[in-house]
Design a protein around this motif. Structure first.
Motif, PDB file in Angstrom:
ATOM      1  N   ASP A 108      25.872  33.485  48.135  1.00 29.81           N
ATOM      2  CA  ASP A 108      24.407  33.423  48.132  1.00 29.81           C
ATOM      3  C   ASP A 108      23.920  32.493  49.241  1.00 29.81           C
ATOM      4  O   ASP A 108      22.857  32.704  49.820  1.00 29.81           O
ATOM      5  CB  ASP A 108      23.897  32.917  46.770  1.00 29.81           C
ATOM      6  N   GLU A 109      24.713  31.416  49.473  1.00 29.23           N
ATOM      7  CA  GLU A 109      24.408  30.472  50.561  1.00 29.23           C
ATOM      8  C   GLU A 109      25.560  30.540  51.547  1.00 29.23           C
ATOM      9  O   GLU A 109      26.724  30.451  51.142  1.00 29.23           O
ATOM     10  CB  GLU A 109      24.352  29.035  50.011  1.00 29.23           C
ATOM     11  N   PHE A 110      25.232  30.669  52.819  1.00 32.69           N
ATOM     12  CA  PHE A 110      26.301  30.775  53.816  1.00 32.69           C
ATOM     13  C   PHE A 110      25.765  30.242  55.132  1.00 32.69           C
ATOM     14  O   PHE A 110      24.549  30.174  55.352  1.00 32.69           O
ATOM     15  CB  PHE A 110      26.707  32.252  53.965  1.00 32.69           C
ATOM     16  N   ASP A 111      26.654  29.824  56.029  1.00 30.56           N
ATOM     17  CA  ASP A 111      26.200  29.401  57.361  1.00 30.56           C
ATOM     18  C   ASP A 111      27.357  29.519  58.354  1.00 30.56           C
ATOM     19  O   ASP A 111      28.492  29.824  57.974  1.00 30.56           O
ATOM     20  CB  ASP A 111      25.640  27.972  57.341  1.00 30.56           C
ATOM     21  N   ALA A 112      27.057  29.226  59.620  1.00 37.18           N
ATOM     22  CA  ALA A 112      28.042  29.400  60.693  1.00 37.18           C
ATOM     23  C   ALA A 112      29.231  28.459  60.499  1.00 37.18           C
ATOM     24  O   ALA A 112      30.370  28.818  60.828  1.00 37.18           O
ATOM     25  CB  ALA A 112      27.370  29.160  62.045  1.00 37.18           C
ATOM     26  N   ASP A 113      29.002  27.260  59.944  1.00 44.60           N
ATOM     27  CA  ASP A 113      30.111  26.309  59.770  1.00 44.60           C
ATOM     28  C   ASP A 113      31.120  26.829  58.737  1.00 44.60           C
ATOM     29  O   ASP A 113      32.329  26.729  58.921  1.00 44.60           O
ATOM     30  CB  ASP A 113      29.586  24.936  59.313  1.00 44.60           C
ATOM     31  N   ARG A 114      30.614  27.385  57.654  1.00 42.07           N
ATOM     32  CA  ARG A 114      31.524  27.921  56.628  1.00 42.07           C
ATOM     33  C   ARG A 114      32.321  29.098  57.198  1.00 42.07           C
ATOM     34  O   ARG A 114      33.518  29.243  56.932  1.00 42.07           O
ATOM     35  CB  ARG A 114      30.730  28.385  55.407  1.00 42.07           C
ATOM     36  N   LEU A 115      31.646  29.911  57.974  1.00 43.49           N
ATOM     37  CA  LEU A 115      32.326  31.050  58.593  1.00 43.49           C
ATOM     38  C   LEU A 115      33.418  30.556  59.544  1.00 43.49           C
ATOM     39  O   LEU A 115      34.550  31.056  59.530  1.00 43.49           O
ATOM     40  CB  LEU A 115      31.300  31.917  59.335  1.00 43.49           C
ATOM     41  N   ALA A 116      33.083  29.549  60.351  1.00 37.12           N
ATOM     42  CA  ALA A 116      34.055  29.022  61.327  1.00 37.12           C
ATOM     43  C   ALA A 116      35.263  28.428  60.592  1.00 37.12           C
ATOM     44  O   ALA A 116      36.417  28.630  61.014  1.00 37.12           O
ATOM     45  CB  ALA A 116      33.390  27.969  62.207  1.00 37.12           C
ATOM     46  N   ALA A 117      35.026  27.720  59.487  1.00 35.31           N
ATOM     47  CA  ALA A 117      36.138  27.108  58.739  1.00 35.31           C
ATOM     48  C   ALA A 117      37.057  28.189  58.162  1.00 35.31           C
ATOM     49  O   ALA A 117      38.286  28.073  58.206  1.00 35.31           O
ATOM     50  CB  ALA A 117      35.581  26.217  57.629  1.00 35.31           C
ATOM     51  N   LEU A 118      36.452  29.249  57.663  1.00 36.21           N
ATOM     52  CA  LEU A 118      37.246  30.352  57.104  1.00 36.21           C
ATOM     53  C   LEU A 118      38.073  31.024  58.209  1.00 36.21           C
ATOM     54  O   LEU A 118      39.258  31.319  58.035  1.00 36.21           O
ATOM     55  CB  LEU A 118      36.283  31.352  56.461  1.00 36.21           C
ATOM     56  N   ARG A 119      37.428  31.232  59.354  1.00 36.83           N
ATOM     57  CA  ARG A 119      38.141  31.866  60.479  1.00 36.83           C
ATOM     58  C   ARG A 119      39.297  30.982  60.948  1.00 36.83           C
ATOM     59  O   ARG A 119      40.388  31.483  61.234  1.00 36.83           O
ATOM     60  CB  ARG A 119      37.167  32.135  61.633  1.00 36.83           C
ATOM     61  N   GLU A 120      39.066  29.696  61.018  1.00 36.27           N
ATOM     62  CA  GLU A 120      40.118  28.779  61.464  1.00 36.27           C
ATOM     63  C   GLU A 120      41.299  28.821  60.480  1.00 36.27           C
ATOM     64  O   GLU A 120      42.453  28.841  60.889  1.00 36.27           O
ATOM     65  CB  GLU A 120      39.520  27.353  61.564  1.00 36.27           C
ATOM     66  N   ALA A 121      40.979  28.876  59.193  1.00 31.08           N
ATOM     67  CA  ALA A 121      42.043  28.837  58.173  1.00 31.08           C
ATOM     68  C   ALA A 121      42.960  30.063  58.252  1.00 31.08           C
ATOM     69  O   ALA A 121      44.135  29.970  57.905  1.00 31.08           O
ATOM     70  CB  ALA A 121      41.426  28.727  56.783  1.00 31.08           C
ATOM     71  N   VAL A 122      42.452  31.217  58.677  1.00 29.94           N
ATOM     72  CA  VAL A 122      43.291  32.437  58.701  1.00 29.94           C
ATOM     73  C   VAL A 122      43.642  32.870  60.136  1.00 29.94           C
ATOM     74  O   VAL A 122      44.183  33.959  60.328  1.00 29.94           O
ATOM     75  CB  VAL A 122      42.615  33.618  57.953  1.00 29.94           C
ATOM     76  N   ARG A 123      43.334  31.995  61.107  1.00 31.45           N
ATOM     77  CA  ARG A 123      43.445  32.381  62.517  1.00 31.45           C
ATOM     78  C   ARG A 123      44.794  33.026  62.869  1.00 31.45           C
ATOM     79  O   ARG A 123      44.854  34.004  63.604  1.00 31.45           O
ATOM     80  CB  ARG A 123      43.219  31.137  63.384  1.00 31.45           C
ATOM     81  N   ASP A 124      45.896  32.495  62.314  1.00 28.36           N
ATOM     82  CA  ASP A 124      47.216  32.999  62.714  1.00 28.36           C
ATOM     83  C   ASP A 124      47.635  34.251  61.958  1.00 28.36           C
ATOM     84  O   ASP A 124      48.649  34.870  62.299  1.00 28.36           O
ATOM     85  CB  ASP A 124      48.273  31.909  62.478  1.00 28.36           C
ATOM     86  N   VAL A 125      46.911  34.604  60.916  1.00 28.50           N
ATOM     87  CA  VAL A 125      47.373  35.734  60.082  1.00 28.50           C
ATOM     88  C   VAL A 125      46.356  36.858  59.950  1.00 28.50           C
ATOM     89  O   VAL A 125      46.664  37.897  59.360  1.00 28.50           O
ATOM     90  CB  VAL A 125      47.756  35.253  58.657  1.00 28.50           C
ATOM     91  N   GLY A 126      45.162  36.693  60.504  1.00 29.60           N
ATOM     92  CA  GLY A 126      44.178  37.767  60.365  1.00 29.60           C
ATOM     93  C   GLY A 126      42.808  37.387  60.889  1.00 29.60           C
ATOM     94  O   GLY A 126      42.659  36.449  61.680  1.00 29.60           O
ATOM     95  N   VAL A 127      41.814  38.122  60.424  1.00 28.68           N
ATOM     96  CA  VAL A 127      40.443  37.949  60.925  1.00 28.68           C
ATOM     97  C   VAL A 127      39.452  37.918  59.758  1.00 28.68           C
ATOM     98  O   VAL A 127      39.777  38.325  58.643  1.00 28.68           O
ATOM     99  CB  VAL A 127      40.035  39.105  61.879  1.00 28.68           C
ATOM    100  N   VAL A 128      38.260  37.413  60.062  1.00 30.38           N
ATOM    101  CA  VAL A 128      37.169  37.436  59.078  1.00 30.38           C
ATOM    102  C   VAL A 128      36.024  38.229  59.701  1.00 30.38           C
ATOM    103  O   VAL A 128      35.550  37.889  60.784  1.00 30.38           O
ATOM    104  CB  VAL A 128      36.694  36.006  58.736  1.00 30.38           C
ATOM    105  N   VAL A 129      35.611  39.300  59.038  1.00 30.20           N
ATOM    106  CA  VAL A 129      34.546  40.169  59.558  1.00 30.20           C
ATOM    107  C   VAL A 129      33.299  39.991  58.686  1.00 30.20           C
ATOM    108  O   VAL A 129      33.396  40.029  57.451  1.00 30.20           O
ATOM    109  CB  VAL A 129      34.987  41.652  59.533  1.00 30.20           C
ATOM    110  N   VAL A 130      32.153  39.777  59.325  1.00 32.13           N
ATOM    111  CA  VAL A 130      30.890  39.684  58.576  1.00 32.13           C
ATOM    112  C   VAL A 130      30.391  41.105  58.346  1.00 32.13           C
ATOM    113  O   VAL A 130      30.078  41.817  59.287  1.00 32.13           O
ATOM    114  CB  VAL A 130      29.838  38.868  59.355  1.00 32.13           C
ATOM    115  N   GLU A 131      30.334  41.520  57.091  1.00 29.70           N
ATOM    116  CA  GLU A 131      29.928  42.896  56.792  1.00 29.70           C
ATOM    117  C   GLU A 131      28.430  43.001  56.543  1.00 29.70           C
ATOM    118  O   GLU A 131      27.812  44.012  56.826  1.00 29.70           O
ATOM    119  CB  GLU A 131      30.688  43.387  55.571  1.00 29.70           C
TER     120      GLU A 131
END
Ligand SMILES: Cc1cc2nc3c(=O)[nH]c(=O)nc-3n(C[C@H](O)[C@H](O)[C@H](O)COP(=O)(O)OP(=O)(O)OC[C@H]3O[C@@H](n4cnc5c(N)ncnc54)[C@H](O)[C@@H]3O)c2cc1C
Length: 342
Positions: A278-301
């Motif tokens: 319900d609440e989201f921002d660029a920092d949360r997205l960046a943290a999620l992307r960093e956490a999975v950087r070596d194994v996959g991607v995060v796509v904003v749908e």
């Protein structure tokens, strides 16, 4: 100003695209319109390009126009207890949109992804030529595999006009089972349809003859239902999908939990987690992307924020650019929609 055009045939659509390519006018392609698209002077809708072209239940094939909804397809197939094994939670979406986004069902664990459902496609290139790829036989691939190329092409290579789907018989029994340990269920169950872990518990889905389904229920947990009760789709304001190697799902799920989502649906054995905030921002997205950087991607749908949808330009971008040049040399289709493509 945007003009919405809804051609009644693929040939009519191809004429429109040829004209747009000659003028260099950008065109956005639209199915049911569930996805936000960049503004373009022309929107080409498949709203009228819908319906069944050919149905051969004994050959396990169905040919439909791109604007046909998944609900309509299910309705046609239900009479003969068949299924095209398409996404379970998107009845109002079109087969063209589902194919273009590469959207797959939860049942891909057992039956494979949507790109393996489509055995023939008729389409128009961005310069208005109607082409056909694949064939209406279940074993058919020779030469360039256009149906697989178009699956997940996000409308940047051409307009999908008509597709032939491979069908599967629906087994007589099914059940949704509450399981304690989803990874253990995935490892030990015989061919589950899906094993899903959500914020409110884990569920395994099985189908087969009655005896096999009863045995799975007895061995693995409590049957929540003697039907397939899929979780409700993620409907939060912000929806991202975390796509990682299946073996990395556990670590990715830890990162998702740390991001404090309202909802998540993780697919064991597949490596996809759909997450709702319900609440989201660029920092949360960046943290999620960093956490999975070596194994996959995060796509904003889906989001109401101005966020980088893809996060990366893929390693295959040179091949993608060559294909774009071949199929849409004027670059009119869905411009700016995929990362690294004009
Ligand atoms: C980046 C992204 C990835 C997604 N991945 C998944 C996923 O993996 N699983 C899932 O369940 N859902 C996914 N979705 C959601 C997806 O949008 C819907 O599930 C559904 O596929 C859209 O169907 P629709 O008819 O509403 O298409 P629309 O929202 O109208 O269009 C979706 C996309 O397909 C293109 N398109 C539509 N029709 C045609 C056609 N006939 N020919 C060529 N291109 C066409 C559009 O230009 C647009 O790019 C994704 C959404 C986005 C934004």
């Amino acid at each position: 100003m945007t003009t919405v055009l809804a051609p009644a045939s693929l040939e009519e659509a191809a004429d429109l695209l040829r004209g747009a390519a000659e003028d260099g006018t950008p065109v956005a392609l639209r199915g049911s319109g569930s996805q936000d698209m960049p503004a373009a002077p022309i929107v080409l809708s498949t709203g009228v390009l819908a319906g069944v072209v050919e149905y051969k239940p004994d050959d396990l094939t169905l040919v439909v126009r791109a604007g046909t909804t998944l609900e309509e397809i299910d309705h046609v197939l239900a009479v003969r207890h068949l299924s095209a094994v398409l996404p379970e939670d998107a009845p109002s979406r079109t087969i063209g949109g589902v194919m273009a986004t590469g959207a797959s069902p939860y049942r891909r664990l057992r039956y494979g992804p949507t790109r393996e459902r489509v055995i023939e496609v008729r389409m128009s290139t961005g310069y208005g030529e109607v082409i056909r790829g694949g064939g209406r036989l279940v074993k058919n691939v020779t030469g360039y595999d256009i149906p697989r190329l178009m699956t997940g092409s996000h409308g940047v290579l051409g307009l999908i006009g008509e597709v032939c789907l491979k069908l599967w018989p629906r087994p007589p029994a099914g059940a949704t089972i509450a399981v304690e340990d989803p990874e253990e269920a995935f490892q030990q169950m015989y061919q589950p349809l899906a094993v899903l872990e959500t914020e409110s518990g884990s569920l395994a889905f099985v189908e087969g003859v009655h005896e096999a389904v009863d045995a799975a229920c007895a061995a693995f947990g409590d049957a929540v239902s003697n039907a397939l009760e899929w979780p409700s789709p993620i409907s939060n304001e912000h929806h991202v999908s975390v796509r990682v190697r299946p073996s990395a799902l556990g670590d990715a799920l830890s990162a998702v939990r740390e991001s404090v989502p309202e909802r998540f649906i993780a697919q064991h054995g597949v490596g996809r987690i759909d997450v709702g905030y319900d609440e989201f921002d660029a920092d949360r997205l960046a943290a999620l992307r960093e956490a999975v950087r070596d194994v996959g991607v995060v796509v904003v749908e889906r989001t109401t924020l101005d966020l980088d949808r893809w996060g990366i330009v893929p390693d295959t971008i040179a091949v993608q650019r060559d294909l774009k040049q071949l199929f849409d040399p004027s670059g009119i289709l869905n411009p700016g929609h995929l990362p690294g493509l004009a």
